[in-house]
Design an enzyme around this catalytic site. Structure first.
Site: not given
Length: 444
Positions: A92, A404
């Site tokens: 992120s 992810h």
């Protein structure tokens, strides 16, 4: 012969009056991109909304969960690449830095290049243009995604250093969790530089700590810290006095719109990502619903205002979610409506020998577990994920990773100049398009 000539003439007319097609001449009109129809409309305000961890699989599952399109489904424009500077699968911090500054960086870095040079964000550019700015999140407000817009640090974990930078950079509205990063260590907080809350109040911020106080705010500068750490998942918010993401979005808009020069607002649906890490399909859907309601509030304002651009794009996908699983051509996502707690909450209700697995899961999901499912949870070294995967399997929602993934993500946009987002983009393109639309200088 006449039919052939008519077809040729009609085809030429379509080509010359419609889509940009190269026909062998250098006309400026012929070179206009697909979004040319609204490229000159005024963009005074931008609301940039980031559903952390969200991709097309989440969008599809949520559509079935809701029973209709989301508030932003009708405004899908294109796709976005997500890789960071040092790997194909971003975190992120790197994704957010790209989406905020237009610069690729390494995973873990916030608002800086891979060699540590600070770079301006689209929020900084808005501040330079005398616009008001705001950040909203359901994580700690100093978490990676909000941080990239208002701070620069080498490591995303340095949240105590991120907090004071928001005030140094002039952010007007700050709403989310993370109170401990604004309070001094002498009072049990994590802030070594003093009491940022008291300093903010002296600088004209209205300080609020719950939904009731937030609903009464009238000023244009707000510091709202609704939890010491992250805010509650949407599944558990009714047990708190915390505002919803939509309520925070509304409050931020109402404060920022008082600026005649316009505003820039970033809103993050933070915990969609956390649900993906945990393989918690119910948490993913309910926090997507909270984000959906926040986007609906933003679009409602944009429709009334006429000069507001709303942009929606995730930063990466989390968990490798699928629509359907275990080789079954079906989806039973409707059973998630009966889930009333996260897997993490359910795991905390288990006794030491996990002999009450059946009762706990039944209480919070309505599911009658099989002996195989009970033993799967009892024997797991990762009980939270085991509970969540049993529920996901029942709903036929699949997962491939607890981290992810590197898939492309859909981009949605509503309002003037929204067609600029048509096509395949890199994540560094998004802030540059926003800057161009708002006539801001972002020269990274």
């Amino acid at each position: 012969m006449f039919k052939k000539m008519a077809i040729v003439a009609l085809s030429a007319g379509v080509l010359l009056s419609g889509i940009n097609v190269s026909v062998g001449f250098d006309s400026a009109e012929a070179k206009k991109p697909e979004w040319a129809g609204n490229q000159h409309q005024k963009v005074k305000n931008v609301i940039y909304m980031i559903p952390d961890g969200y991709n097309a699989a989440y969008a599809t599952n949520y559509r079935w969960y809701k029973g209709e399109d989301s508030s932003f489904d009708p405004y899908v424009k294109g796709l976005m690449k997500t890789h960071s500077a040092n790997t194909e699968v971003t975190d992120s911090a790197a994704a957010g830095t790209a989406m905020a500054t237009g610069v690729k960086t390494n995973n873990g870095m916030v608002g800086v290049t891979p060699d540590g040079e600070e770079v301006d964000s689209i929020l900084d550019a808005a501040e330079d243009a005398k616009k008001s700015t705001g950040l909203v999140a359901t994580s700690t407000i100093t978490h990676a995604t909000p941080a990239v817009f208002g701070a620069s640090v080498a490591s995303r974990g340095d949240e105590a250093t991120i907090a004071p930078q928001y005030f140094e950079n002039g952010v007007d509205v700050i709403l989310g969790g993370g109170r401990s990063f604004f309070l001094p260590t002498s009072e049990g907080g994590k802030q070594p530089e003093g009491n940022l809350v008291e300093e903010a109040k002296k600088d004209g911020y209205q300080y609020v700590t719950n939904s009731s106080e937030l609903s009464k705010v009238k000023g244009n500068k707000i510091l709202g810290l609704f939890a010491d750490g992250a805010m509650a998942p949407e599944l558990e918010r009714s047990n708190t006095n915390q505002p919803s993401l939509a309520e925070m979005t509304d409050a931020a808009i109402n404060a920022l719109k008082q600026d005649k020069d316009g505003f820039f607002l970033m809103v993050e649906g933070s915990q969609i990502d956390w649900a993906g890490h945990a393989h918690d399909a119910a948490w993913a859907m309910t926090d997507t619903q909270a984000f959906d309601e926040a986007v609906a509030a933003a679009i409602e304002f944009a429709k009334k205002d006429g000069n507001t651009l709303v942009v929606v794009a995730g930063d990466h996908e989390t968990g490798g979610m699928s629509v359907g699983s275990n080789g079954v051509y079906d989806l039973k996502i409707e059973l998630l409506h009966d889930v009333t707690a996260t897997g993490d909450f359910m795991a905390k209700q288990l006794n030491s020998d996990r002999s009450n697995v059946k009762e706990v899961v039944k209480k919070y999901t309505g599911l009658d577990l099989t002996e195989e499912e009970i033993n799967r949870i009892k024997e797991s070294s990762k009980v939270v994920i085991a509970i969540n995967e049993v529920i996901s399997d029942r709903a036929l929602v699949g997962w491939t990773s607890t981290a992810h993934t590197g898939t492309d993500l859909p981009i949605y946009a509503y309002g003037p100049q929204s067609d600029r987002f048509v096509g395949l983009h890199d994540n560094i393109d998004i802030p540059m398009i926003i800057a161009e639309a708002m006539k801001l200088k972002l020269n990274n």
